[in-house]
Design a protein around this motif. Structure first.
Motif, PDB file in Angstrom:
ATOM      1  N   ARG A  19       2.647 -15.585  -8.546  1.00 27.15           N
ATOM      2  CA  ARG A  19       2.605 -16.725  -9.657  1.00 27.15           C
ATOM      3  C   ARG A  19       1.543 -17.780  -9.330  1.00 27.15           C
ATOM      4  NH1 ARG A  19       8.606 -16.794  -8.751  1.00 27.15           N
ATOM      5  NH2 ARG A  19       9.595 -15.661 -10.429  1.00 27.15           N
ATOM      6  N   SER A  20       1.107 -17.507  -8.193  1.00 26.17           N
ATOM      7  CA  SER A  20      -0.208 -18.373  -7.826  1.00 26.17           C
ATOM      8  C   SER A  20      -1.560 -18.242  -8.757  1.00 26.17           C
ATOM      9  CB  SER A  20      -0.638 -18.542  -6.319  1.00 26.17           C
ATOM     10  OG  SER A  20      -1.173 -17.249  -5.939  1.00 26.17           O
ATOM     11  N   GLY A  21      -1.554 -17.009  -9.246  1.00 25.59           N
ATOM     12  CA  GLY A  21      -2.847 -16.622 -10.005  1.00 25.59           C
ATOM     13  C   GLY A  21      -3.953 -16.288  -8.903  1.00 25.59           C
ATOM     14  N   GLN A  22      -3.763 -16.320  -7.638  1.00 29.68           N
ATOM     15  CA  GLN A  22      -4.823 -16.067  -6.692  1.00 29.68           C
ATOM     16  C   GLN A  22      -5.089 -14.669  -6.173  1.00 29.68           C
ATOM     17  OE1 GLN A  22      -3.673 -18.662  -3.545  1.00 29.68           O
ATOM     18  NE2 GLN A  22      -5.112 -20.178  -4.358  1.00 29.68           N
ATOM     19  N   TYR A  23      -4.068 -13.770  -6.687  1.00 28.22           N
ATOM     20  CA  TYR A  23      -3.893 -12.395  -6.264  1.00 28.22           C
ATOM     21  C   TYR A  23      -3.911 -11.438  -7.556  1.00 28.22           C
ATOM     22  CZ  TYR A  23      -2.505 -14.482  -1.908  1.00 28.22           C
ATOM     23  OH  TYR A  23      -2.617 -15.109  -0.830  1.00 28.22           O
ATOM     24  N   GLY A  24      -4.674 -10.245  -7.700  1.00 28.95           N
ATOM     25  CA  GLY A  24      -4.719  -9.481  -8.639  1.00 28.95           C
ATOM     26  C   GLY A  24      -3.728  -8.478  -8.907  1.00 28.95           C
ATOM     27  N   ASN A  25      -3.018  -8.152  -7.748  1.00 31.33           N
ATOM     28  CA  ASN A  25      -2.037  -7.218  -7.840  1.00 31.33           C
ATOM     29  C   ASN A  25      -1.097  -7.170  -6.645  1.00 31.33           C
ATOM     30  OD1 ASN A  25      -3.316  -5.468  -5.872  1.00 31.33           O
ATOM     31  ND2 ASN A  25      -4.571  -4.442  -7.526  1.00 31.33           N
ATOM     32  N   TRP A  26      -0.006  -6.444  -6.803  1.00 26.48           N
ATOM     33  CA  TRP A  26       1.058  -6.315  -5.789  1.00 26.48           C
ATOM     34  C   TRP A  26       0.289  -5.863  -4.185  1.00 26.48           C
ATOM     35  CZ3 TRP A  26       1.595  -2.007  -2.576  1.00 26.48           C
ATOM     36  CH2 TRP A  26       1.237  -0.944  -2.908  1.00 26.48           C
ATOM     37  N   SER A  27      -1.013  -4.902  -4.354  1.00 25.57           N
ATOM     38  CA  SER A  27      -1.474  -4.536  -2.952  1.00 25.57           C
ATOM     39  C   SER A  27      -2.206  -5.676  -2.406  1.00 25.57           C
ATOM     40  CB  SER A  27      -2.222  -3.311  -3.225  1.00 25.57           C
ATOM     41  OG  SER A  27      -3.219  -3.602  -4.165  1.00 25.57           O
ATOM     42  N   SER A  28      -2.782  -6.634  -3.276  1.00 21.66           N
ATOM     43  CA  SER A  28      -3.602  -7.593  -2.551  1.00 21.66           C
ATOM     44  C   SER A  28      -2.533  -8.520  -1.994  1.00 21.66           C
ATOM     45  CB  SER A  28      -4.415  -8.377  -3.587  1.00 21.66           C
ATOM     46  OG  SER A  28      -3.477  -8.823  -4.776  1.00 21.66           O
ATOM     47  N   ILE A  29      -1.059  -8.846  -2.574  1.00 20.51           N
ATOM     48  CA  ILE A  29      -0.196  -9.495  -2.123  1.00 20.51           C
ATOM     49  C   ILE A  29       0.413  -8.916  -0.689  1.00 20.51           C
ATOM     50  CG2 ILE A  29       2.193 -10.207  -2.469  1.00 20.51           C
ATOM     51  CD1 ILE A  29       1.441 -10.744  -5.317  1.00 20.51           C
ATOM     52  N   GLU A  30       0.687  -7.513  -0.811  1.00 16.57           N
ATOM     53  CA  GLU A  30       1.000  -7.030   0.497  1.00 16.57           C
ATOM     54  C   GLU A  30       0.185  -7.157   1.500  1.00 16.57           C
ATOM     55  OE1 GLU A  30       1.153  -2.588   2.358  1.00 16.57           O
ATOM     56  OE2 GLU A  30       2.021  -2.508   0.421  1.00 16.57           O
ATOM     57  N   ARG A  31      -1.397  -6.889   1.288  1.00 16.75           N
ATOM     58  CA  ARG A  31      -2.090  -7.237   2.470  1.00 16.75           C
ATOM     59  C   ARG A  31      -2.188  -8.812   2.807  1.00 16.75           C
ATOM     60  NH1 ARG A  31      -5.340  -3.998  -1.081  1.00 16.75           N
ATOM     61  NH2 ARG A  31      -6.433  -5.781  -1.902  1.00 16.75           N
ATOM     62  N   ALA A  32      -1.924  -9.691   2.003  1.00 13.66           N
ATOM     63  CA  ALA A  32      -2.004 -11.153   2.360  1.00 13.66           C
ATOM     64  C   ALA A  32      -0.686 -11.325   3.440  1.00 13.66           C
ATOM     65  CB  ALA A  32      -1.894 -11.905   1.165  1.00 13.66           C
ATOM     66  N   LEU A  33       0.476 -10.622   2.893  1.00 18.67           N
ATOM     67  CA  LEU A  33       1.735 -10.962   3.551  1.00 18.67           C
ATOM     68  C   LEU A  33       1.677 -10.311   4.869  1.00 18.67           C
ATOM     69  CD1 LEU A  33       4.388  -9.963   0.792  1.00 18.67           C
ATOM     70  CD2 LEU A  33       4.035 -12.155   1.972  1.00 18.67           C
ATOM     71  N   ARG A  34       0.860  -9.155   4.880  1.00 17.31           N
ATOM     72  CA  ARG A  34       0.747  -8.761   6.247  1.00 17.31           C
ATOM     73  C   ARG A  34      -0.201  -9.392   7.269  1.00 17.31           C
ATOM     74  NH1 ARG A  34       2.274  -3.603   7.314  1.00 17.31           N
ATOM     75  NH2 ARG A  34       0.368  -3.136   8.548  1.00 17.31           N
ATOM     76  N   ALA A  35      -1.166 -10.094   6.750  1.00 11.35           N
ATOM     77  CA  ALA A  35      -2.080 -11.238   7.318  1.00 11.35           C
ATOM     78  C   ALA A  35      -1.322 -12.149   7.852  1.00 11.35           C
ATOM     79  CB  ALA A  35      -3.141 -11.115   6.734  1.00 11.35           C
ATOM     80  N   GLU A  36      -0.330 -12.647   7.107  1.00 10.50           N
ATOM     81  CA  GLU A  36       0.553 -13.708   7.562  1.00 10.50           C
ATOM     82  C   GLU A  36       1.578 -13.467   8.565  1.00 10.50           C
ATOM     83  OE1 GLU A  36       2.334 -15.814   4.226  1.00 10.50           O
ATOM     84  OE2 GLU A  36       0.583 -16.402   3.328  1.00 10.50           O
ATOM     85  N   GLY A  37       1.573 -12.078   9.015  1.00  9.96           N
ATOM     86  CA  GLY A  37       2.446 -11.495  10.083  1.00  9.96           C
ATOM     87  C   GLY A  37       3.757 -10.908   9.531  1.00  9.96           C
ATOM     88  N   PHE A  38       3.674 -10.813   8.390  1.00 13.65           N
ATOM     89  CA  PHE A  38       5.067 -10.113   7.624  1.00 13.65           C
ATOM     90  C   PHE A  38       4.713  -8.572   7.765  1.00 13.65           C
ATOM     91  CE2 PHE A  38       5.482 -14.333   5.594  1.00 13.65           C
ATOM     92  CZ  PHE A  38       6.588 -14.550   6.267  1.00 13.65           C
ATOM     93  N   LEU A  39       4.673  -7.863   8.659  1.00 14.55           N
ATOM     94  CA  LEU A  39       4.399  -6.478   8.930  1.00 14.55           C
ATOM     95  C   LEU A  39       5.242  -5.606   8.182  1.00 14.55           C
ATOM     96  CD1 LEU A  39       3.411  -6.503  12.573  1.00 14.55           C
ATOM     97  CD2 LEU A  39       1.982  -6.817  10.745  1.00 14.55           C
ATOM     98  N   GLU A  40       6.424  -6.007   7.963  1.00 15.46           N
ATOM     99  CA  GLU A  40       7.590  -5.191   6.789  1.00 15.46           C
ATOM    100  C   GLU A  40       7.370  -5.273   5.419  1.00 15.46           C
ATOM    101  OE1 GLU A  40       8.053  -7.915   8.648  1.00 15.46           O
ATOM    102  OE2 GLU A  40       9.323  -7.740  10.407  1.00 15.46           O
ATOM    103  N   ALA A  41       6.163  -5.931   5.162  1.00 13.83           N
ATOM    104  CA  ALA A  41       6.021  -6.206   3.625  1.00 13.83           C
ATOM    105  C   ALA A  41       5.814  -4.912   2.896  1.00 13.83           C
ATOM    106  CB  ALA A  41       4.652  -7.141   3.465  1.00 13.83           C
ATOM    107  N   ARG A  42       5.251  -3.917   3.650  1.00 12.42           N
ATOM    108  CA  ARG A  42       5.036  -2.526   2.814  1.00 12.42           C
ATOM    109  C   ARG A  42       6.398  -2.111   2.555  1.00 12.42           C
ATOM    110  NH1 ARG A  42       0.438   0.786   4.729  1.00 12.42           N
ATOM    111  NH2 ARG A  42      -0.532  -0.532   3.032  1.00 12.42           N
ATOM    112  N   GLN A  43       7.126  -1.961   3.633  1.00 11.09           N
ATOM    113  CA  GLN A  43       8.643  -1.329   3.151  1.00 11.09           C
ATOM    114  C   GLN A  43       9.377  -2.183   2.158  1.00 11.09           C
ATOM    115  OE1 GLN A  43       7.382  -2.043   6.392  1.00 11.09           O
ATOM    116  NE2 GLN A  43       6.917   0.097   6.839  1.00 11.09           N
TER     117      GLN A  43
END
Length: 64
Positions: A19-43
């Motif tokens: 909803r922030s408008g800063q991400y183009g799609n789910w995969s960019s969100i997944e990468r950002a979540l993993r960078a924040e330490g949420f390694l389970e984001a892919r699952q």
């Protein structure tokens, strides 16, 4: 943190990111979540329906 609680946190954070408008799609969100330490984001985001939801939220956020 319990697995269910962490999954809910990741889902909420993914929605915020979409909803922030800063991400183009789910995969960019997944990468950002993993960078924040949420390694389970892919699952957690491993669902065609959920990925479609996030993509749509991203699209709408970018258009507004």
């Amino acid at each position: 943190m319990r697995k269910k609680d962490k999954a809910e946190l990741i889902d909420r954070r993914a929605d915020e990111m979409a909803r922030s408008g800063q991400y183009g799609n789910w995969s960019s969100i997944e990468r950002a979540l993993r960078a924040e330490g949420f390694l389970e984001a892919r699952q957690i985001l491993d669902s065609e329906f959920r990925r479609g939801e996030l993509n749509e939220m991203c699209r709408q956020a970018r258009e507004s």
